[in-house]
Design a protein around this motif. Structure first.
Motif, PDB file in Angstrom:
ATOM      1  N   VAL B 617       3.959  -1.720  -3.679  1.00  0.00           N
ATOM      2  CA  VAL B 617       4.220   0.136  -3.425  1.00  0.00           C
ATOM      3  C   VAL B 617       3.060   0.251  -4.979  1.00  0.00           C
ATOM      4  CG1 VAL B 617       5.557   1.663  -4.398  1.00  0.00           C
ATOM      5  CG2 VAL B 617       6.323   0.246  -2.785  1.00  0.00           C
ATOM      6  N   THR B 618       3.488  -0.314  -5.889  1.00  0.00           N
ATOM      7  CA  THR B 618       2.184   0.212  -6.831  1.00  0.00           C
ATOM      8  C   THR B 618       0.804   0.213  -7.377  1.00  0.00           C
ATOM      9  OG1 THR B 618       3.449  -1.795  -8.458  1.00  0.00           O
ATOM     10  CG2 THR B 618       4.956   0.199  -8.634  1.00  0.00           C
ATOM     11  N   ILE B 619       0.452  -1.699  -6.918  1.00  0.00           N
ATOM     12  CA  ILE B 619      -0.944  -2.222  -7.506  1.00  0.00           C
ATOM     13  C   ILE B 619      -1.489  -1.032  -6.151  1.00  0.00           C
ATOM     14  CG2 ILE B 619      -2.376  -4.034  -7.806  1.00  0.00           C
ATOM     15  CD1 ILE B 619       0.277  -5.713  -8.821  1.00  0.00           C
ATOM     16  N   PRO B 620      -2.939  -0.632  -6.597  1.00  0.00           N
ATOM     17  CA  PRO B 620      -4.247  -0.446  -5.226  1.00  0.00           C
ATOM     18  C   PRO B 620      -4.702  -1.527  -5.327  1.00  0.00           C
ATOM     19  CG  PRO B 620      -4.739   0.666  -7.641  1.00  0.00           C
ATOM     20  CD  PRO B 620      -2.898  -0.282  -7.760  1.00  0.00           C
ATOM     21  N   PRO B 621      -4.721  -1.416  -3.554  1.00  0.00           N
ATOM     22  CA  PRO B 621      -5.237  -2.736  -2.826  1.00  0.00           C
ATOM     23  C   PRO B 621      -6.864  -3.222  -3.599  1.00  0.00           C
ATOM     24  CG  PRO B 621      -5.447  -1.118  -1.708  1.00  0.00           C
ATOM     25  CD  PRO B 621      -5.169  -0.716  -2.914  1.00  0.00           C
ATOM     26  N   SER B 622      -7.791  -3.505  -3.611  1.00  0.00           N
ATOM     27  CA  SER B 622      -8.928  -3.927  -3.760  1.00  0.00           C
ATOM     28  C   SER B 622      -9.722  -3.444  -2.952  1.00  0.00           C
ATOM     29  CB  SER B 622      -8.944  -5.684  -3.184  1.00  0.00           C
ATOM     30  OG  SER B 622      -7.963  -6.041  -4.438  1.00  0.00           O
ATOM     31  N   PHE B 623     -10.648  -3.494  -3.933  1.00  0.00           N
ATOM     32  CA  PHE B 623     -11.319  -2.404  -3.094  1.00  0.00           C
ATOM     33  C   PHE B 623     -12.256  -3.321  -2.420  1.00  0.00           C
ATOM     34  CE2 PHE B 623     -15.776  -3.467  -4.768  1.00  0.00           C
ATOM     35  CZ  PHE B 623     -15.933  -4.233  -5.149  1.00  0.00           C
ATOM     36  N   ASP B 624     -12.444  -4.448  -2.002  1.00  0.00           N
ATOM     37  CA  ASP B 624     -13.966  -5.142  -1.036  1.00  0.00           C
ATOM     38  C   ASP B 624     -12.955  -5.775  -0.511  1.00  0.00           C
ATOM     39  OD1 ASP B 624     -15.825  -7.313  -3.210  1.00  0.00           O
ATOM     40  OD2 ASP B 624     -13.724  -6.777  -2.610  1.00  0.00           O
ATOM     41  N   CYS B 625     -11.628  -6.252  -0.883  1.00  0.00           N
ATOM     42  CA  CYS B 625     -11.193  -7.212   0.440  1.00  0.00           C
ATOM     43  C   CYS B 625     -10.057  -6.655   1.204  1.00  0.00           C
ATOM     44  CB  CYS B 625     -11.232  -8.493  -0.359  1.00  0.00           C
ATOM     45  SG  CYS B 625      -9.899  -8.613  -1.410  1.00  0.00           S
ATOM     46  N   GLY B 626      -9.802  -7.540   2.599  1.00  0.00           N
ATOM     47  CA  GLY B 626      -8.416  -7.175   3.081  1.00  0.00           C
ATOM     48  C   GLY B 626      -8.560  -5.575   3.970  1.00  0.00           C
ATOM     49  N   PRO B 627      -7.959  -5.160   4.772  1.00  0.00           N
ATOM     50  CA  PRO B 627      -7.586  -4.325   5.747  1.00  0.00           C
ATOM     51  C   PRO B 627      -7.078  -3.363   5.245  1.00  0.00           C
ATOM     52  CG  PRO B 627      -5.881  -6.037   5.564  1.00  0.00           C
ATOM     53  CD  PRO B 627      -6.311  -7.030   5.227  1.00  0.00           C
ATOM     54  N   PHE B 628      -6.675  -3.085   4.093  1.00  0.00           N
ATOM     55  CA  PHE B 628      -5.915  -1.737   2.846  1.00  0.00           C
ATOM     56  C   PHE B 628      -7.287  -1.529   1.921  1.00  0.00           C
ATOM     57  CE2 PHE B 628      -2.132  -2.047   5.472  1.00  0.00           C
ATOM     58  CZ  PHE B 628      -2.029  -3.397   4.938  1.00  0.00           C
ATOM     59  N   SER B 629      -8.383  -2.198   1.972  1.00  0.00           N
ATOM     60  CA  SER B 629      -9.608  -1.923   0.969  1.00  0.00           C
ATOM     61  C   SER B 629     -10.139  -0.499   1.171  1.00  0.00           C
ATOM     62  CB  SER B 629     -10.957  -2.940   1.236  1.00  0.00           C
ATOM     63  OG  SER B 629     -10.813  -2.658   2.208  1.00  0.00           O
ATOM     64  N   GLY B 630     -10.409   0.128  -0.128  1.00  0.00           N
ATOM     65  CA  GLY B 630     -10.667   1.661  -0.254  1.00  0.00           C
ATOM     66  C   GLY B 630      -9.573   2.921  -0.166  1.00  0.00           C
ATOM     67  N   LYS B 631      -8.370   2.475   0.299  1.00  0.00           N
ATOM     68  CA  LYS B 631      -7.319   2.988   0.002  1.00  0.00           C
ATOM     69  C   LYS B 631      -6.528   3.192  -1.201  1.00  0.00           C
ATOM     70  CE  LYS B 631      -5.831   2.949   4.723  1.00  0.00           C
ATOM     71  NZ  LYS B 631      -6.660   2.264   4.863  1.00  0.00           N
ATOM     72  N   GLN B 632      -5.904   3.988  -1.298  1.00  0.00           N
ATOM     73  CA  GLN B 632      -4.907   4.331  -3.334  1.00  0.00           C
ATOM     74  C   GLN B 632      -3.892   3.393  -2.945  1.00  0.00           C
ATOM     75  OE1 GLN B 632      -6.575   5.427  -5.100  1.00  0.00           O
ATOM     76  NE2 GLN B 632      -5.037   6.103  -6.628  1.00  0.00           N
ATOM     77  N   ARG B 633      -3.510   2.978  -1.789  1.00  0.00           N
ATOM     78  CA  ARG B 633      -1.872   2.327  -1.963  1.00  0.00           C
ATOM     79  C   ARG B 633      -2.188   1.699  -0.144  1.00  0.00           C
ATOM     80  NH1 ARG B 633      -2.072   2.549  -6.344  1.00  0.00           N
ATOM     81  NH2 ARG B 633      -0.461   3.765  -7.868  1.00  0.00           N
ATOM     82  N   MET B 634      -1.007   0.311  -0.474  1.00  0.00           N
ATOM     83  CA  MET B 634      -0.868   0.165   1.184  1.00  0.00           C
ATOM     84  C   MET B 634      -1.011   1.044   1.918  1.00  0.00           C
ATOM     85  SD  MET B 634      -0.454  -3.952  -0.161  1.00  0.00           S
ATOM     86  CE  MET B 634      -1.875  -5.003  -1.097  1.00  0.00           C
ATOM     87  N   PHE B 635       0.509   1.254   1.296  1.00  0.00           N
ATOM     88  CA  PHE B 635       1.157   1.892   2.767  1.00  0.00           C
ATOM     89  C   PHE B 635       0.693   3.149   3.083  1.00  0.00           C
ATOM     90  CE2 PHE B 635       2.704   5.202  -0.357  1.00  0.00           C
ATOM     91  CZ  PHE B 635       3.087   4.963  -1.556  1.00  0.00           C
ATOM     92  N   ASP B 636      -0.702   3.925   2.600  1.00  0.00           N
ATOM     93  CA  ASP B 636      -1.551   4.985   3.109  1.00  0.00           C
ATOM     94  C   ASP B 636      -1.030   4.770   4.282  1.00  0.00           C
ATOM     95  OD1 ASP B 636      -2.829   6.267  -0.020  1.00  0.00           O
ATOM     96  OD2 ASP B 636      -1.345   6.615   0.788  1.00  0.00           O
TER      97      ASP B 636
END
Lengths: 189, 716
Positions: B617-636
Motif C-alpha cells: 500500500v505504501t511503497i511504490p513498485p520498482s520502475f523496471d521490474c515486476g508486473p506492477f512496474s510503472g504504476k504509482q502503487r501496486m493496487f492501481d
C-alpha cells in the motif's frame, strides 16, 4: 485383497456399510485380520466364533486394560465367554471408529465400565475401573484412602440423583462435555 | 374388496411393529384391529386405485418411517445380527409398497425418483470411501499413535493439514502466476528484466550463486522481478498483473477462511467451556488412549494416569491452603522480568547482527551475511527456550499452566525475532529505493549518450538496438525481499534437520552404543533418549508458515518450496520419531491445545500479512521490474482493470461502494453486530447455568431415582 474380497459377497459388504460406521476398505481389512485369527481348519470366516484369548492377541487390544471387558460387551455368545464372531468384531470396530457418534461411544463405554453388568456404575465398578487404569504393579496402585477420596469426588461431580451410583444418562451427560472422549475412544486396525 | 383389502399393508406394519415395539424407542402409528393370522407374504398387489387418499397418506407415512429407521440403524447400539433382520424387513416393506404409492402416471416418475435417490446414496457412499482412501500417510500416523499416544500424533496430523493448505496455495501460485508467465509471457532474454546482466553473466550458472538464489534462479519465474507489466498476455488475453495481485490477496483470504473454519469446528466439538466441573470424571473415564498398542507406551500411560489421579486428589485437598502467596507472587514477577530481559536482549542482538552485516556488505559475500543472521536467529531459537524453562522453575505453576506460559514466551521470542528481521529488511528496502533514484537518473544520462546528444522531439534517427543484458538495471527491491525470505526458509529448514540429526539421532546412537562401556547407565540416567517435543515442533511449523505468508507475494516459488519441505519433513520426522524417541513420561492431552495452536496460527497469519500489506500500500513498485512496474502503487492495477475491462456503470458502482461515506457506516454496523452477538451468547451461557442448577435441585427433590431414558430397555 483379491481373494478375500471375493469371499465377502458384495451384498453383504454393502449391508455392512449400511449398518456400521466403517468404510469399505475398513471392512475388508477387518475381514482379512479376522481370518488371520482363525485356525487352519476353520474356513468359514463369517460364522466361526473365535475364543477370547485369540482375540486378545491382536496388537490393538493387547495393551488395553479393558480388553477383557470389551470382548465380553461385544460378544453375542450364549455362554458369555467373550468369544466374537466376525459380525461382533465389526460391531466392535464400528463403535470404536472415527465416525461413530458420541451416543454410540458413550453407550458402549458405559457397558464396558460396568464390570458387574447391573446397569449402573456403583462403587465396586468404579474401584475396579481405577485399578485397571493405574496398572498392575503395587507402586502404581492408589492407597485405600486415596481410592475412597477419588470415588467420593467422582460421585459428587456426576451423581445428580444422589443414589450413590452413576447411571447411563448421568454418564452420558458427563461424557458429552468432554473434549477428549471421542478422540481417545478410538481403535483403528 | 377395496376397504378390506387395505388391511394387508397395516397388517405388515402391525406385524413388523409387534416384532419391533419392545426394541424401538418410539412406535409408529397404531395398528388396526385386523387378522394377524393372515399371511404377510401374500403377494397381493395393493392397487393404488383401491385405496382412499387417507389410507395412501398412512401408507406413505409408514414407508417414510421405515426409511428413517433404515437411515438411523447405524446409530443404534444393537448387535449387527439384530440390525440385519430389521434392515431386511424394512427394506422389503419399503420396496413392496413404495412402488404402489405413485398414482397412475405419476407412478413411473415416483419410481424413477426413488431409483435416482438410491443411486445418489450409493454414489455418496463410494465417494466417501474414495475420499478416506485418498488421505495420505494414514498408516504412518496410526503407527505413531499406537506407539506414542495421541499428543505426538496430533503434531503429525497438524503437519498433514498444513501440507494440504500449502498444496492449495501452491496450485494457486503455480497455475495462475508461474505457468501463464512462463508459457504466454515473453521468453527469457527478450527484455532487460528477464535477462541476467552482462556483468553477472559469467557466474550466473555457478552452484554457489544458484544456491544463494542469484544468477539464473533470480531471473526466472521464481521471483517477482521476472514478471512483465504487460496488461494482457498471450492469445487468451490473460491479465497477468491483475492475476498476480489477486492471487496474492487470494492466498491470504483462503488461509484466513481455512483457519477460522477449523477453529469454529474445534470449538463446536469441544463443547461449552466447563473446564473444571467434571475434572475427576474426565480423568477417570476419558484418560485412557485406546489407540495405544505398545506395552511400553501403555506402562507410561498407567504411570501418568496414576500421577494425575494423585495430583488431582492432592490439589483438591490443598486448594484451601494458600500460604506464602506473597513470595509466590514476587517470584512470578521476577521470572517475568527476567524473561522480558531475555526477549529484549535477543531482539537487540538480531538487529545488531543485521546492521553489522549491512555495513560490511561489500566485504563479506552474500552467503556469509546470511549465515550470520540466520545462525544467530537459530541459536537464539534453540537456547532461549531452555533458559525460559529454567526460569519457569521459579514460578511454581501447575504443569499445564506452565506449559502454556512456556509456549507463550517462545511465541513472543520467535515473533520478536521475526519482526526485528523485518525492520532490518525495511531499512534495506529504503536503501534500495534511494539507489533506484540514482540509477534512474543515470539511465537518462546513458540513453542520451546513445543518441550522441541529439535528443529532439521529432527525432527520425533509427532506434539503436541494445542487447537486453547491457541495459543498466534498477535494484529490484521486491526480488531482494523475496530472496531474503527464500534464504531464511532454506536455512531454517537446514537448521531444523541438522538439529534433528544431531540432537536426536546422534544422541540415540551415542547412548545406545556408549552404554556398553560407560560408568553410569546412559539410557536411564543423564542423556538418555530424547522425547519428541510436540509444542516446540508445532511452534516451528506455525512460524515457518508465517514466513511463507509474508514472502509469498514477492517470491511465488515459496509455496512450492514449502510443499517440498513439508513432504520431506513428514518422512524424516516420522522416521526419527520411531527410531530415536521414547514415549513421553508426562502425557498431556493434545485436544485442549488444539484451539490454542489454531489461535496462534491465526495471530501469526494476521501479523505476517501486515508487513506485506504495508509494503503493497505504501511503497511504490520498482520502475523496471515486476508486473506492477510503472504504476504509482501496486493496487492501481485494480483501478486500471475496472476502467478498461469492465463496463462504465460497474466502475461507477464500485466507486460509490468504496466511498468512505459508505464504508464507515458499514464498519460501524459490523461492530454493532459483533457486540450484539457477544451479548446474546453471554445471556445464553447464563441461561445454561441456570438450567443446570435447576435440574440439580429438581432431581434432588424427587424421591425415586429419576429414570430419564427408555434406553434402559435396550440395554436389558
Amino acid at each position: 485383497m483379491g481373494t478375500t474380497a471375493s469371499q465377502l459377497g458384495k451384498d453383504l459388504l454393502s449391508e455392512y456399510q449400511e449398518l456400521t460406521f466403517l468404510t469399505k476398505q475398513e471392512i475388508l481389512l477387518a475381514y482379512k485380520r479376522f481370518s488371520e485369527l482363525l485356525g487352519k481348519d476353520e474356513k468359514d470366516v463369517l460364522h466361526e466364533r473365535v475364543p477370547m484369548d485369540r482375540i486378545l492377541t491382536l496388537p490393538e487390544l493387547k495393551s488395553n486394560p479393558f480388553r477383557k471387558r470389551i470382548c465380553y460387551v461385544f460378544s453375542t455368545s450364549d455362554s458369555k465367554n467373550g468369544s466374537l464372531t466376525f459380525e461382533d468384531f465389526l460391531d466392535l470396530l464400528s463403535a470404536f471408529s472415527d465416525s461413530a457418534t458420541m451416543e454410540i461411544k458413550s453407550h458402549y463405554a458405559f457397558r464396558i465400565f460396568d464390570f458387574d453388568d447391573d446397569g449402573t456404575l456403583d462403587c465396586g465398578d468404579l474401584e475396579k475401573l481405577v485399578n485397571c487404569l493405574t496398572g498392575e504393579t503395587d507402586e502404581t496402585k492408589l492407597t485405600a484412602e486415596e481410592m475412597r477420596q477419588l470415588i467420593s469426588n467422582i460421585l459428587e461431580e456426576s451423581d445428580i440423583d444422589k443414589d450413590g451410583t452413576v447411571n447411563l444418562s448421568e454418564f452420558q451427560h458427563v461424557i458429552s462435555r468432554s473434549p477428549d472422549f471421542v478422540s481417545s475412544f478410538k481403535i483403528v486396525l | 374388496r377395496g376397504m378390506r383389502r387395505c388391511s394387508p399393508k397395516y397388517k405388515v406394519v402391525g406385524k413388523v411393529q409387534g416384532h419391533l415395539t419392545h426394541l424401538l424407542c418410539h412406535s409408529p402409528e397404531p395398528s388396526e384391529e385386523d387378522d394377524i393370522d393372515e399371511e404377510v407374504d401374500e403377494e397381493e398387489e395393493v392397487r393404488p386405485e383401491s385405496l382412499s387418499s387417507e389410507e395412501l397418506e398412512k401408507l406413505k407415512e409408514a414407508v417414510d418411517e421405515r426409511k428413517k429407521l433404515i437411515q438411523a440403524l447405524r446409530g443404534k447400539p444393537w448387535p449387527i445380527k439384530k440390525k440385519c433382520v430389521i434392515l431386511r424387513e424394512s427394506q422389503e416393506f419399503v420396496e413392496k409398497y413404495e412402488g404402489a404409492l405413485g398414482k397412475g402416471k405419476g407412478r413411473k416418475l415416483y419410481a424413477y425418483k426413488v431409483l435416482m435417490s438410491k443411486k445418489w446414496m450409493k454414489f455418496q457412499r463410494d465417494f466417501e470411501n474414495f475420499k478416506t482412501a485418498c488421505i495420505p500417510w494414514e498408516m504412518k500416523i496410526k503407527e505413531i499413535e499406537s506407539h506414542f499416544g495421541s499428543s505426538v500424533a496430533s503434531y503429525f496430523i497438524f503437519l498433514r493439514w498444513m501440507y494440504g493448505i500449502n498444496m492449495i496455495l501452491f496450485c494457486l501460485t503455480f497455475g495462475l502466476v508461474m505457468v501463464p508467465e512462463a508459457l504466454m509471457g515473453r521468453p527469457y532474454g527478450t527484455i532487460p528484466r528477464k535477462t541476467v546482466p552482462r556483468a553477472e553473466a559469467t557466474s550466473a550458472m555457478d552452484f554457489a550463486v544458484l544456491w544463494d538464489f542469484g544468477g539464473y534462479a533470480q531471473y526466472s519465474v521464481l521471483f517477482y522481478g521476472y514478471y512483465n507489466n504487460q496488461r494482457a498476455v498471450g492469445w487468451l488475453k490473460f491479465r497477468m498483473p491483475l492475476s498476480y495481485f489477486l492471487v496474492g490477496v487470494g492466498t491470504v483470504a483462503y488461509s484466513y477462511m481455512v483457519v477460522i473454519r477449523t477453529m469454529a469446528r474445534n470449538a463446536n466439538e469441544s463443547g461449552v467451556g466447563d473446564d473444571n466441573s467434571f475434572n475427576f470424571n474426565w480423568r477417570m473415564f476419558t484418560s485412557w488412549d485406546y489407540l495405544i498398542g505398545n506395552p511400553e507406551t501403555a506402562d507410561n500411560k498407567f504411570a501418568s494416569i496414576t500421577t494425575s489421579f494423585k495430583e488431582a486428589i492432592l490439589e483438591e485437598q490443598e486448594s484451601q491452603k494458600d500460604d506464602n502467596i506473597h513470595l509466590t507472587r514476587f517470584l512470578r514477577v521476577l521470572a517475568n522480568f527476567l524473561v522480558l530481559c531475555c526477549l529484549a536482549g535477543s531482539g537487540y542482538l538480531i538487529y545488531f547482527v543485521v546492521r553489522r552485516s549491512q555495513k560490511f556488505s561489500q566485504r563479506d559475500s552474500n552467503i556469509e551475511k546470511e549465515i550470520h543472521v540466520n545462525m544467530v536467529m537459530s541459536l537464539l531459537g534453540m537456547f532461549c527456550p531452555m533458559l525460559f524453562d529454567v526460569i519457569s522453575a521459579l514460578e511454581n505453576y501447575h504443569p499445564r499452566v506452565a506449559l502454556q506460559w512456556q509456549l507463550g514466551r517462545i511465541f513472543a521470542l520467535f515473533l520478536g525475532n521475526l519482526y526485528t528481521f523485518i525492520i532490518a529488511l525495511m531499512d534495506e528496502i529504503n536503501l534500495k529505493r534511494e539507489e533506484e533514484n540514482i540509477i534512474k537518473f543515470n539511465i537518462t544520462v546513458w540513453e542520451a549518450s546513445l543518441f550522441n546528444g541529439t535528443v529532439s522531439v521529432n527525432s527520425t534517427a533509427p532506434p539503436v538496438t541494445i542487447e537486453p543484458a547491457d541495459v543498466p538495471r534498477g535494484p529490484c527491491w521486491e526480488t531482494m525481499v523475496g530472496q531474503e525470505f527464500v534464504r531464511l526458509i532454506i536455512s531454517d529448514t537446514m537448521t531444523t534437520y541438522i538439529t534433528l540429526l544431531i540432537g536426536d539421532f546422534l544422541r540415540a546412537v551415542l547412548v545406545r552404543f556408549l552404554n556398553y562401556c560407560w560408568c553410569w547407565d546412559l539410557e536411564a540416567g543423564f542423556p538418555s533418549y530424547s522425547e519428541f517435543d510436540v509444542s516446540g515442533n508445532v511452534l516451528g511449523l506455525i512460524f515457518n508458515q508465517g514466513m511463507i505468508w509474508m514472502g509469498a507475494f514477492y517470491a511465488p516459488c515459496l509455496p512450492a518450496l514449502n510443499v517440498l519441505r513439508l513432504h520431506v519433513s513428514m518422512y524424516l520426522q516420522c522416521w526419527a520419531v520411531m527410531c530415536c524417541n521414547v514415549p513421553q513420561e508426562r502425557v498431556f492431552k493434545a485436544s485442549g491445545s488444539n484451539n490454542f495452536y489454531m489461535a496462534m496460527l491465526l495471530v501469526i497469519l494476521f501479523l505476517s500479512t501486515l508487513p506485506a500489506i504495508y509494503t503493497i500500500v505504501t511503497i511504490p513498485p520498482s520502475f523496471d521490474c515486476g508486473p506492477f512496474s510503472g504504476k504509482q502503487r501496486m493496487f492501481d492495477v485494480i483501478q486500471e482493470t475496472l476502467e478498461s475491462d469492465f463496463p462504465a456503470w460497474f466502475g461507477k458502482v464500485f466507486s460509490y461502494a468504496s466511498n468512505p461515506g459508505l464504508v464507515l457506516p458499514f464498519m460501524l454496523l459490523m461492530v454493532l453486530a459483533i457486540y450484539y452477538l457477544q451479548s446474546t451468547s453471554k445471556s445464553y451461557k447464563e441461561a445454561n447455568m441456570e438450567l443446570k442448577k435447576k435440574l440439580q435441585t429438581v432431581v434432588q427433590n424427587m424421591f425415586p431415582p429419576l429414570v430419564q431414558q427408555s434406553c434402559f430397555n435396550v440395554y436389558f
